[in-house]
Design a protein around this motif. Structure first.
Motif, PDB file in Angstrom:
ATOM      1  N   PRO A 137       0.659  -1.322   0.109  1.00 11.63           N
ATOM      2  CA  PRO A 137       0.020  -0.019  -0.012  1.00 11.63           C
ATOM      3  C   PRO A 137       0.738   1.333  -0.111  1.00 11.63           C
ATOM      4  O   PRO A 137       0.525   2.470  -0.775  1.00 11.63           O
ATOM      5  N   ASP A 138       1.770   1.146   0.762  1.00  6.03           N
ATOM      6  CA  ASP A 138       2.746   2.637   0.683  1.00  6.03           C
ATOM      7  C   ASP A 138       3.390   3.109  -0.448  1.00  6.03           C
ATOM      8  O   ASP A 138       3.896   4.126  -0.730  1.00  6.03           O
ATOM      9  N   VAL A 139       3.454   2.268  -1.375  1.00  6.23           N
ATOM     10  CA  VAL A 139       3.893   2.433  -2.819  1.00  6.23           C
ATOM     11  C   VAL A 139       3.036   3.740  -3.329  1.00  6.23           C
ATOM     12  O   VAL A 139       3.588   4.421  -4.338  1.00  6.23           O
ATOM     13  N   SER A 140       1.853   3.847  -2.844  1.00  9.90           N
ATOM     14  CA  SER A 140       1.010   4.878  -3.364  1.00  9.90           C
ATOM     15  C   SER A 140       1.502   6.286  -3.034  1.00  9.90           C
ATOM     16  O   SER A 140       1.286   7.415  -3.693  1.00  9.90           O
ATOM     17  N   PHE A 141       2.553   6.325  -2.020  1.00  8.88           N
ATOM     18  CA  PHE A 141       3.132   7.713  -1.691  1.00  8.88           C
ATOM     19  C   PHE A 141       4.499   7.676  -2.028  1.00  8.88           C
ATOM     20  O   PHE A 141       5.383   8.472  -1.527  1.00  8.88           O
ATOM     21  N   SER A 142       4.785   6.836  -3.101  1.00  9.73           N
ATOM     22  CA  SER A 142       6.232   6.965  -3.505  1.00  9.73           C
ATOM     23  C   SER A 142       6.280   7.329  -4.960  1.00  9.73           C
ATOM     24  O   SER A 142       5.450   6.941  -5.597  1.00  9.73           O
ATOM     25  N   ASN A 143       7.213   7.980  -5.359  1.00  9.40           N
ATOM     26  CA  ASN A 143       7.707   8.511  -6.703  1.00  9.40           C
ATOM     27  C   ASN A 143       8.448   7.449  -7.488  1.00  9.40           C
ATOM     28  O   ASN A 143       8.456   7.344  -8.603  1.00  9.40           O
ATOM     29  N   GLY A 164       1.318  -7.970  -2.679  1.00  7.46           N
ATOM     30  CA  GLY A 164       1.756  -8.985  -1.488  1.00  7.46           C
ATOM     31  C   GLY A 164       0.649  -8.807  -0.202  1.00  7.46           C
ATOM     32  O   GLY A 164       0.980  -9.406   0.830  1.00  7.46           O
ATOM     33  N   VAL A 165      -0.278  -8.039  -0.580  1.00  2.00           N
ATOM     34  CA  VAL A 165      -1.340  -7.927   0.595  1.00  2.00           C
ATOM     35  C   VAL A 165      -2.647  -8.431  -0.193  1.00  2.00           C
ATOM     36  O   VAL A 165      -2.864  -8.323  -1.314  1.00  2.00           O
ATOM     37  N   GLU A 166      -3.763  -8.689   0.767  1.00  5.81           N
ATOM     38  CA  GLU A 166      -5.061  -8.900   0.312  1.00  5.81           C
ATOM     39  C   GLU A 166      -5.962  -7.819  -0.096  1.00  5.81           C
ATOM     40  O   GLU A 166      -6.712  -7.845  -1.062  1.00  5.81           O
ATOM     41  N   LYS A 167      -5.610  -6.602   0.578  1.00  5.27           N
ATOM     42  CA  LYS A 167      -6.255  -5.346   0.037  1.00  5.27           C
ATOM     43  C   LYS A 167      -5.562  -3.843   0.456  1.00  5.27           C
ATOM     44  O   LYS A 167      -4.647  -4.156   1.360  1.00  5.27           O
ATOM     45  N   TYR A 168      -5.728  -2.941  -0.075  1.00  3.60           N
ATOM     46  CA  TYR A 168      -5.228  -1.609   0.333  1.00  3.60           C
ATOM     47  C   TYR A 168      -6.069  -1.175   1.389  1.00  3.60           C
ATOM     48  O   TYR A 168      -7.572  -1.219   1.018  1.00  3.60           O
ATOM     49  N   PRO A 169      -5.772  -0.297   2.276  1.00  4.58           N
ATOM     50  CA  PRO A 169      -6.664   0.522   3.143  1.00  4.58           C
ATOM     51  C   PRO A 169      -7.297   1.510   2.356  1.00  4.58           C
ATOM     52  O   PRO A 169      -6.649   2.250   1.660  1.00  4.58           O
ATOM     53  N   TRP A 170      -8.259   2.182   2.717  1.00  8.82           N
ATOM     54  CA  TRP A 170      -9.276   2.792   2.081  1.00  8.82           C
ATOM     55  C   TRP A 170      -8.562   4.185   1.914  1.00  8.82           C
ATOM     56  O   TRP A 170      -8.703   4.898   0.737  1.00  8.82           O
ATOM     57  N   PHE A 171      -7.560   4.540   2.836  1.00  6.01           N
ATOM     58  CA  PHE A 171      -6.967   5.885   2.879  1.00  6.01           C
ATOM     59  C   PHE A 171      -5.972   6.148   1.937  1.00  6.01           C
ATOM     60  O   PHE A 171      -5.437   6.990   1.751  1.00  6.01           O
ATOM     61  N   VAL A 172      -5.578   4.988   1.141  1.00  8.51           N
ATOM     62  CA  VAL A 172      -4.517   5.199   0.143  1.00  8.51           C
ATOM     63  C   VAL A 172      -4.983   5.032  -1.218  1.00  8.51           C
ATOM     64  O   VAL A 172      -4.456   5.226  -2.410  1.00  8.51           O
ATOM     65  N   ARG A 174      -6.850   7.379  -3.049  1.00  8.17           N
ATOM     66  CA  ARG A 174      -6.686   8.568  -4.066  1.00  8.17           C
ATOM     67  C   ARG A 174      -5.333   8.550  -4.608  1.00  8.17           C
ATOM     68  O   ARG A 174      -5.205   8.699  -5.903  1.00  8.17           O
ATOM     69  N   GLN A 175      -4.349   8.214  -3.882  1.00  9.67           N
ATOM     70  CA  GLN A 175      -3.263   8.394  -4.304  1.00  9.67           C
ATOM     71  C   GLN A 175      -2.828   7.001  -5.357  1.00  9.67           C
ATOM     72  O   GLN A 175      -2.006   7.124  -6.311  1.00  9.67           O
ATOM     73  N   ALA A 176      -3.214   5.997  -4.846  1.00  8.15           N
ATOM     74  CA  ALA A 176      -3.103   4.738  -5.597  1.00  8.15           C
ATOM     75  C   ALA A 176      -3.655   4.964  -6.972  1.00  8.15           C
ATOM     76  O   ALA A 176      -2.995   4.629  -8.133  1.00  8.15           O
ATOM     77  N   ARG A 177      -4.889   5.384  -7.070  1.00  6.77           N
ATOM     78  CA  ARG A 177      -5.516   5.669  -8.425  1.00  6.77           C
ATOM     79  C   ARG A 177      -4.593   6.595  -9.253  1.00  6.77           C
ATOM     80  O   ARG A 177      -4.661   6.305 -10.310  1.00  6.77           O
ATOM     81  N   LYS A 178      -4.034   7.466  -8.815  1.00  5.39           N
ATOM     82  CA  LYS A 178      -3.285   8.541  -9.607  1.00  5.39           C
ATOM     83  C   LYS A 178      -2.122   7.440 -10.268  1.00  5.39           C
ATOM     84  O   LYS A 178      -1.970   7.700 -11.367  1.00  5.39           O
ATOM     85  N   PHE A 179      -1.231   6.793  -9.433  1.00  2.00           N
ATOM     86  CA  PHE A 179      -0.256   6.312 -10.014  1.00  2.00           C
ATOM     87  C   PHE A 179      -0.756   5.058 -10.979  1.00  2.00           C
ATOM     88  O   PHE A 179       0.068   4.877 -12.262  1.00  2.00           O
ATOM     89  N   LEU A 180      -1.692   4.287 -10.533  1.00  2.00           N
ATOM     90  CA  LEU A 180      -2.142   3.039 -11.331  1.00  2.00           C
ATOM     91  C   LEU A 180      -2.662   3.591 -12.558  1.00  2.00           C
ATOM     92  O   LEU A 180      -2.379   2.956 -13.830  1.00  2.00           O
ATOM     93  N   ASN A 181      -3.489   4.532 -12.682  1.00  2.00           N
ATOM     94  CA  ASN A 181      -3.937   5.256 -14.130  1.00  2.00           C
ATOM     95  C   ASN A 181      -2.828   5.624 -15.125  1.00  2.00           C
ATOM     96  O   ASN A 181      -3.237   6.107 -16.310  1.00  2.00           O
ATOM     97  N   LYS A 182      -1.652   5.876 -14.590  1.00  2.00           N
ATOM     98  CA  LYS A 182      -0.516   6.405 -15.317  1.00  2.00           C
ATOM     99  C   LYS A 182       0.069   5.275 -16.045  1.00  2.00           C
ATOM    100  O   LYS A 182       1.193   5.610 -16.884  1.00  2.00           O
ATOM    101  N   ILE A 183       0.062   4.125 -15.477  1.00  2.00           N
ATOM    102  CA  ILE A 183       0.663   2.856 -16.055  1.00  2.00           C
ATOM    103  C   ILE A 183       0.121   2.530 -17.509  1.00  2.00           C
ATOM    104  O   ILE A 183      -1.058   2.311 -17.422  1.00  2.00           O
ATOM    105  N   ASP A 184       0.911   2.334 -18.369  1.00  2.00           N
ATOM    106  CA  ASP A 184       0.444   2.260 -19.945  1.00  2.00           C
ATOM    107  C   ASP A 184       0.242   0.859 -20.039  1.00  2.00           C
ATOM    108  O   ASP A 184      -0.862   0.403 -20.947  1.00  2.00           O
ATOM    109  N   TYR A 185       0.834  -0.009 -19.436  1.00  2.00           N
ATOM    110  CA  TYR A 185       0.758  -1.523 -19.644  1.00  2.00           C
ATOM    111  C   TYR A 185       0.870  -1.965 -18.153  1.00  2.00           C
ATOM    112  O   TYR A 185       1.986  -2.127 -17.727  1.00  2.00           O
ATOM    113  N   LEU A 186      -0.097  -2.516 -17.786  1.00  2.00           N
ATOM    114  CA  LEU A 186      -0.557  -2.804 -16.265  1.00  2.00           C
ATOM    115  C   LEU A 186      -0.800  -4.243 -16.199  1.00  2.00           C
ATOM    116  O   LEU A 186      -1.653  -4.694 -16.717  1.00  2.00           O
ATOM    117  N   SER A 187       0.337  -4.867 -15.494  1.00  2.00           N
ATOM    118  CA  SER A 187      -0.083  -6.345 -15.222  1.00  2.00           C
ATOM    119  C   SER A 187       0.685  -6.596 -13.606  1.00  2.00           C
ATOM    120  O   SER A 187       1.082  -5.952 -13.279  1.00  2.00           O
TER     121      SER A 187
END
Length: 388
Positions: A137-143, A164-172, A174-187
């Motif tokens: 989850p903390d990758v959401s706050f990493s560049n 590596g985890v079953e789920k992300y906590p709700w408070f990540v 917004r930031q997770a959405r930002k970086f995941l949506n910028k991945i061009d090829y996502l696997s």
């Protein structure tokens, strides 16, 4: 820099430690890309004083919770002081890992500070993250492992990245959405990773195999020739965590089949392996690790990659969840892979009451699944890296 001046792919990998699996998946990633004629560089990034986290209200919440957990565990957790053998073993494993990186990896570029990272990224056609457990989850706050450092025009690729985890906590989210949506090829590597991303972004990430599965058994034997590390007639025990009951099960299996127990001493915990093993090995290379699996009658492990190389080499194998003080369970990767190959009966959840399956694993069926999964994954990789 224009497109004609860029070349290749910058790789963000888990290659720095002494873990055999991390080293071998880093090797496999670079090997598979260069087999496709793609120039690669492995980014050895040191943060310096900048940009560990993308600061936001959510980041402060996450850091506070993480600090509280670590403080509690440090204060109240049982501390184990390693004995001299384990201290020497850990030092030796680090030296062996350094040697492996020198022999098997190349084009490792040292980047000190965020500005150097961004400038280097401008020289690539793409940057790639993967595989291993690089998206907690903390990758959401990493560049860095989020690939948010990549400038516009540089393709962002995730290959087999594990949450590596079953789920992300709700408070990540917004930031997770930002970086995941910028991945061009996502696997991702596991079904749970797919579900996390689907819930946060609505995107369908491709589930692909670990890069070590992209290399066939025959090709691995050319890259790392089969050599005998110890005399045959043994069960191989490889445990990264503390699981005395599982080790007792190894001893039981070996006695039932009149076999020795051989293990590699863990460099991550300080258990007394003399309680179950006849031969305790130290100073083994990643190549030795593979060959110990190849020549074993059976493998018992809590390691994802020990299980992986057991399957690649069509060995009898039993796998358990990892038990390690101060580390939250990350069992979904084991659940995922045994389900994928239809060998759930080889997952040992209760060592005290487990009954051995004396029917051999149907590798005619399992190997076919591996081949098809590898083929689909290679097609994704081809598409993601086209033109790089």
């Amino acid at each position: 820099m224009n497109d004609k001046e860029r070349r290749g792919i910058g790789l963000c990998l888990a290659f720095k430690g002494a873990n055999y699996g991390a080293l071998l998946q880093s090797f496999a990633t670079q090997y598979e890309l260069e087999k496709r004629g793609i120039y690669t560089e492995i980014l050895d990034y040191t943060r310096g004083k900048t940009n560990k986290y993308i600061f936001s209200p959510e980041a402060f919440v996450f850091l506070a919770v993480k600090k509280l957990y670590l403080t509690f565990d440090t204060k109240f957790g049982q501390k184990v002081v390693p004995d001299e053998l384990h201290v020497i073993n850990k030092k030796g494993r680090n030296e062996i890992a350094d040697d492996f990186r020198h022999r098997r990896l190349h084009n490792i570029v040292q980047l000190n500070g965020y500005d150097a990272l961004v400038e280097r990224a401008k020289t690539y056609n793409a940057v790639m993250v993967g595989s291993d457990q690089l998206w907690p989850p903390d990758v959401s706050f990493s560049n860095y492992l989020s690939l948010m450092f990549a400038p516009e025009g540089v393709r962002r690729i995730s290959y087999a990245t594990s949450t590596g985890v079953e789920k992300y906590p709700w408070f990540v989210y917004r930031q997770a959405r930002k970086f995941l949506n910028k991945i061009d090829y996502l696997s991702v590597r596991e079904q749970k990773g797919y579900e996390i991303i689907k819930k946060i972004t609505g995107r369908d990430a491709k589930i692909v195999c670990d890069p070590t599965y992209l290399i066939s058994k025959e090709e691995w034997e050319k890259l790392i020739p089969n050599e005998q590390v110890t005399k045959k007639g043994y069960v191989f025990g490889f445990f990264l965590g503390c699981n005395a009951k599982m080790k007792a099960l190894v001893r039981k299996y070996a006695d039932l089949h009149n076999l020795r127990v051989v293990c590699i001493l863990s460099n991550e915990v300080s258990e007394d392996d003399t309680i179950y093993a006849d031969e305790i090995l130290t100073g083994q290379t990643p190549e030795d690790f593979i060959n110990l699996i190849r020549n074993a009658e059976c493998v018992f492990t809590d390691s994802f990659h020990a299980f992986t190389f057991s399957v690649i080499n069509e060995k009898e194998v039993y796998v358990s969840y990892r038990v390690k003080k101060g580390v939250r369970p990350r069992n979904q990767r084991i659940d995922n892979i045994v389900a994928k190959f239809g060998v759930q009966n080889r997952l040992v959840k209760d060592p005290d009451n487990y009954v051995f399956d004396e029917n051999p694993i149907d590798y005619g069926r399992v190997t076919e699944i591996v081949k098809n999964f590898s083929k689909e994954s290679a097609e994704f990789l081809d598409s993601a890296t086209k033109g790089c």
